[in-house]
Write a protein that holds these residues in place. Structure first.
Motif, PDB file in Angstrom:
ATOM      1  N   SER A  53      -2.109  -4.639   2.551  1.00 31.82           N
ATOM      2  CA  SER A  53      -1.133  -4.541   1.465  1.00 31.82           C
ATOM      3  C   SER A  53      -1.610  -3.578   0.386  1.00 31.82           C
ATOM      4  CB  SER A  53      -0.898  -5.936   0.867  1.00 31.82           C
ATOM      5  OG  SER A  53       0.161  -5.913  -0.055  1.00 31.82           O
ATOM      6  N   PHE A  54      -2.901  -3.677   0.041  1.00 37.25           N
ATOM      7  CA  PHE A  54      -3.467  -2.793  -0.981  1.00 37.25           C
ATOM      8  C   PHE A  54      -3.434  -1.335  -0.526  1.00 37.25           C
ATOM      9  CE2 PHE A  54      -7.305  -0.484  -2.357  1.00 37.25           C
ATOM     10  CZ  PHE A  54      -6.977  -0.324  -3.697  1.00 37.25           C
ATOM     11  N   MET A  55      -3.755  -1.082   0.748  1.00 36.54           N
ATOM     12  CA  MET A  55      -3.758   0.292   1.246  1.00 36.54           C
ATOM     13  C   MET A  55      -2.365   0.903   1.217  1.00 36.54           C
ATOM     14  SD  MET A  55      -6.765   1.268   1.727  1.00 36.54           S
ATOM     15  CE  MET A  55      -6.301   2.829   2.475  1.00 36.54           C
ATOM     16  N   VAL A  56      -1.359   0.104   1.556  1.00 39.70           N
ATOM     17  CA  VAL A  56       0.027   0.587   1.483  1.00 39.70           C
ATOM     18  C   VAL A  56       0.359   0.986   0.052  1.00 39.70           C
ATOM     19  CG1 VAL A  56       2.446  -0.102   1.687  1.00 39.70           C
ATOM     20  CG2 VAL A  56       0.820  -0.722   3.484  1.00 39.70           C
ATOM     21  N   THR A  57      -0.015   0.115  -0.897  1.00 37.70           N
ATOM     22  CA  THR A  57       0.230   0.419  -2.308  1.00 37.70           C
ATOM     23  C   THR A  57      -0.523   1.666  -2.747  1.00 37.70           C
ATOM     24  OG1 THR A  57       0.561  -1.927  -2.835  1.00 37.70           O
ATOM     25  CG2 THR A  57       0.018  -0.466  -4.664  1.00 37.70           C
ATOM     26  N   ALA A  58      -1.788   1.780  -2.339  1.00 37.39           N
ATOM     27  CA  ALA A  58      -2.614   2.912  -2.758  1.00 37.39           C
ATOM     28  C   ALA A  58      -2.044   4.236  -2.250  1.00 37.39           C
ATOM     29  CB  ALA A  58      -4.045   2.727  -2.256  1.00 37.39           C
ATOM     30  N   VAL A  59      -1.677   4.273  -0.974  1.00 40.76           N
ATOM     31  CA  VAL A  59      -1.153   5.515  -0.385  1.00 40.76           C
ATOM     32  C   VAL A  59       0.173   5.903  -1.039  1.00 40.76           C
ATOM     33  CG1 VAL A  59      -0.231   6.553   1.716  1.00 40.76           C
ATOM     34  CG2 VAL A  59      -2.335   5.207   1.820  1.00 40.76           C
ATOM     35  N   LEU A  60       1.087   4.953  -1.142  1.00 41.43           N
ATOM     36  CA  LEU A  60       2.385   5.256  -1.749  1.00 41.43           C
ATOM     37  C   LEU A  60       2.244   5.559  -3.232  1.00 41.43           C
ATOM     38  CD1 LEU A  60       4.708   2.624  -0.033  1.00 41.43           C
ATOM     39  CD2 LEU A  60       4.419   5.037   0.526  1.00 41.43           C
ATOM     40  N   GLY A  61       1.320   4.856  -3.895  1.00 46.31           N
ATOM     41  CA  GLY A  61       1.105   5.109  -5.314  1.00 46.31           C
ATOM     42  C   GLY A  61       0.582   6.508  -5.573  1.00 46.31           C
ATOM     43  N   LEU A  62      -0.337   6.977  -4.739  1.00 45.59           N
ATOM     44  CA  LEU A  62      -0.851   8.338  -4.882  1.00 45.59           C
ATOM     45  C   LEU A  62       0.242   9.373  -4.616  1.00 45.59           C
ATOM     46  CD1 LEU A  62      -4.373   7.970  -3.226  1.00 45.59           C
ATOM     47  CD2 LEU A  62      -3.873   8.324  -5.655  1.00 45.59           C
ATOM     48  N   LEU A  63       1.123   9.068  -3.666  1.00 45.47           N
ATOM     49  CA  LEU A  63       2.252   9.969  -3.411  1.00 45.47           C
ATOM     50  C   LEU A  63       3.172  10.067  -4.619  1.00 45.47           C
ATOM     51  CD1 LEU A  63       3.237   9.054   0.275  1.00 45.47           C
ATOM     52  CD2 LEU A  63       2.208  11.195  -0.545  1.00 45.47           C
ATOM     53  N   VAL A  64       3.429   8.909  -5.242  1.00 42.64           N
ATOM     54  CA  VAL A  64       4.269   8.899  -6.442  1.00 42.64           C
ATOM     55  C   VAL A  64       3.613   9.710  -7.553  1.00 42.64           C
ATOM     56  CG1 VAL A  64       5.164   7.422  -8.297  1.00 42.64           C
ATOM     57  CG2 VAL A  64       5.425   6.719  -5.912  1.00 42.64           C
ATOM     58  N   LYS A  65       2.285   9.537  -7.729  1.00 40.60           N
ATOM     59  CA  LYS A  65       1.558  10.313  -8.739  1.00 40.60           C
ATOM     60  C   LYS A  65       1.629  11.809  -8.449  1.00 40.60           C
ATOM     61  CE  LYS A  65      -0.489   7.521 -11.761  1.00 40.60           C
ATOM     62  NZ  LYS A  65      -0.358   7.714 -13.240  1.00 40.60           N
ATOM     63  N   ALA A  66       1.480  12.165  -7.162  1.00 40.38           N
ATOM     64  CA  ALA A  66       1.512  13.574  -6.772  1.00 40.38           C
ATOM     65  C   ALA A  66       2.878  14.205  -7.040  1.00 40.38           C
ATOM     66  CB  ALA A  66       1.154  13.718  -5.294  1.00 40.38           C
ATOM     67  N   MET A  67       3.918  13.373  -6.996  1.00 42.56           N
ATOM     68  CA  MET A  67       5.273  13.858  -7.270  1.00 42.56           C
ATOM     69  C   MET A  67       5.524  14.018  -8.767  1.00 42.56           C
ATOM     70  SD  MET A  67       7.246  11.459  -4.486  1.00 42.56           S
ATOM     71  CE  MET A  67       8.879  11.825  -5.152  1.00 42.56           C
ATOM     72  N   GLY A  68       4.547  13.598  -9.584  1.00 42.52           N
ATOM     73  CA  GLY A  68       4.681  13.761 -11.029  1.00 42.52           C
ATOM     74  C   GLY A  68       5.561  12.742 -11.696  1.00 42.52           C
ATOM     75  N   TRP A  69       5.709  11.582 -11.081  1.00 37.84           N
ATOM     76  CA  TRP A  69       6.591  10.561 -11.652  1.00 37.84           C
ATOM     77  C   TRP A  69       6.008  10.007 -12.946  1.00 37.84           C
ATOM     78  CZ3 TRP A  69      11.394   8.732 -10.557  1.00 37.84           C
ATOM     79  CH2 TRP A  69      11.794   7.560 -11.210  1.00 37.84           C
TER      80      TRP A  69
END
Length: 284
Positions: free
Chosen positions: A100-116
């Motif tokens: 669960s944490f890894m899913v959050t970490a990967v998606l969270g980094l993607l959101v950060k990379a998108m500049g949200w």
């Protein structure tokens, strides 16, 4: 208002709202309109205080998972509700938390990379509170129907772990959603019909998630020199207030949900959301 008093109030608000399904981010954004906007380091500190409280509550459960995961013999671990877990169960539970944490970490980094960037206006918070309330009632209703049909399920499936990881990112993107609400009710809809089991998983998976987010933000501040002019007295007061109130709030919630539904929280969210929408002409 005295700065220490304002810091105390913000710490209390964070401690109460971080793990109750009513949205800490939403409440803090609104409170800062009256109590003054705080630094990123201040917000990191009060969040860390809330995390510390949950670590203290679940330390036996966490220790049992750690010992089981490294393959050592240990007595059965107990969660705060008194439920036992064998080493094998603790190991599997830890792996699901990790997924669960890894899913959050990967998606969270993607959101950060998108500049949200988090919106800091009242309207999206108000709508998130209201929509989240409806989501809570619907999820608990269907979980109750499934429990009545098939019996109560306390198991956290691998699918549930993945969905909880996604829910954490959704809650982080939309202030007012509430991380605890999103994760608890995703777990209920995904098949874990026990309120206690869904709440425990949501709280425990929040520990690595929130620690990682806190560490990420803190390192970013250090890199960019954002900690030089902090009021350390106010920060310390807020940290302690957050930790103490979060400890009390989580203990109370774990006891409350043993015999009560989440309906009261849904009603509260609707009332606050509607009040904010009515207040918008003056606040926007």
């Amino acid at each position: 208002m005295n700065d220490l008093l304002a810091a105390l109030l913000l710490g209390i608000i964070e401690g109460i709202t971080e793990f109750l399904p009513i949205s800490s981010t939403g409440h803090l954004l609104i409170a800062e309109r009256w109590l003054g906007q705080r630094s990123d380091l201040f917000n990191i500190a009060i969040q860390a205080g809330a995390i510390l409280a949950v670590v203290l509550i679940y330390w036996k459960r966490l220790w049992g998972m750690l010992v089981a995961f490294v393959g050592r013999d240990a007595p059965a671990a107990y969660d705060p509700l008194g439920v036992t877990a064998t080493p094998a169960q603790s190991r599997t539970y830890a792996l699901k938390l990790g997924l669960s944490f890894m899913v959050t970490a990967v998606l969270g980094l993607l959101v950060k990379a998108m500049g949200w960037e988090l919106p800091d206006t009242v309207r999206p918070i108000a709508w998130a509170l209201v929509i989240g309330a409806v989501w809570m009632v619907v999820a608990e209703h269907f979980a109750a129907k499934r429990a009545a049909r098939d019996g109560e399920c306390t198991e956290i499936s691998w699918t549930t772990a993945i969905l909880v990881g996604i829910a954490q990112v959704v809650a982080g993107v939309f202030p007012g959603t509430s991380r605890s609400a999103a994760t608890i009710f995703v777990a209920l809809l995904a098949g874990t019909t026990s309120r206690a089991a869904a709440t425990e998983f949501a709280f425990v998976v929040g520990i690595p998630t929130m620690f990682a987010a806190t560490a990420y933000e803190l390192l970013s501040l250090v890199r960019h020199g954002g900690i030089g002019n902090e009021d350390w007295s106010a920060l310390g007061v807020a940290f302690v207030a957050s930790a103490v109130t979060a400890f009390v709030a989580v203990k109370w919630l774990l006891h409350y949900i043993q015999s009560n539904k989440f309906t009261a929280f849904a009603v509260y969210r609707v009332i606050v959301g509607i009040a904010l929408l009515l207040w918008l002409p003056a606040a926007a």
